[in-house]
Design a protein around this motif. Sequence first.
Motif, PDB file in Angstrom:
ATOM      1  N   ASN A 191      28.882 -27.287  38.197  1.00  0.00           N
ATOM      2  CA  ASN A 191      29.476 -26.827  39.456  1.00  0.00           C
ATOM      3  C   ASN A 191      28.403 -26.482  40.484  1.00  0.00           C
ATOM      4  O   ASN A 191      28.541 -26.809  41.663  1.00  0.00           O
ATOM      5  N   TYR A 192      27.335 -25.839  40.039  1.00  0.00           N
ATOM      6  CA  TYR A 192      26.213 -25.538  40.929  1.00  0.00           C
ATOM      7  C   TYR A 192      25.673 -26.830  41.547  1.00  0.00           C
ATOM      8  O   TYR A 192      25.451 -26.917  42.760  1.00  0.00           O
ATOM      9  N   SER A 193      25.469 -27.846  40.716  1.00  0.00           N
ATOM     10  CA  SER A 193      24.938 -29.127  41.200  1.00  0.00           C
ATOM     11  C   SER A 193      25.891 -29.788  42.178  1.00  0.00           C
ATOM     12  O   SER A 193      25.475 -30.263  43.237  1.00  0.00           O
ATOM     13  N   LEU A 194      27.165 -29.828  41.825  1.00  0.00           N
ATOM     14  CA  LEU A 194      28.152 -30.508  42.669  1.00  0.00           C
ATOM     15  C   LEU A 194      28.373 -29.796  43.994  1.00  0.00           C
ATOM     16  O   LEU A 194      28.763 -30.433  44.990  1.00  0.00           O
ATOM     17  N   GLU A 195      28.116 -28.497  44.049  1.00  0.00           N
ATOM     18  CA  GLU A 195      28.250 -27.738  45.295  1.00  0.00           C
ATOM     19  C   GLU A 195      26.987 -27.817  46.155  1.00  0.00           C
ATOM     20  O   GLU A 195      27.004 -27.450  47.325  1.00  0.00           O
TER      21      GLU A 195
END
Length: 149
Positions: free
Chosen positions: A123-127
């Motif tokens: 989620n961190y990466s995708l955000e």
Amino acid sequence: MPDFRRKRLGHDVPFWIDPTQEAFFITINSAPRGRNQLAKPEIWEVLCESVEFREQREEWKWCLFLAMPDHLHGIISFPAGFALRASVAAWKRWLARNHDIRWQDGFFDHRLRSPESASQKANYSLENPIRAGLAAERDDWPYVRDRRR
């Protein structure tokens, strides 16, 4: 006077860990930071082809792969006999020689100890493109492969 130089951290997996049962969150920075070397259609195609080539050779498996203009994020696992540091270094070297991508020395890795940790890092990466103002929503960013979907 204290020495404030950045120390190099090892990437070796501890001997008590079975690397075939682990996933790692990695970040690889290009050099210099701030210059777009990676979030370009032609470079993204090369990055994906090179990842797939090494996956076919069973050197690694990427669950998530995302390119930002000056760095990459990913969640990756390795089969028996392949080392994180050596695999990533060889890949970076090939990309530098064949596609003129300049990298910072080394990379950051973090062993993911639970599915929840992997989900948080994904989620961190995708955000990341949204936080950087490069995309309004996750689906707007073209430089991502997410095998969790």
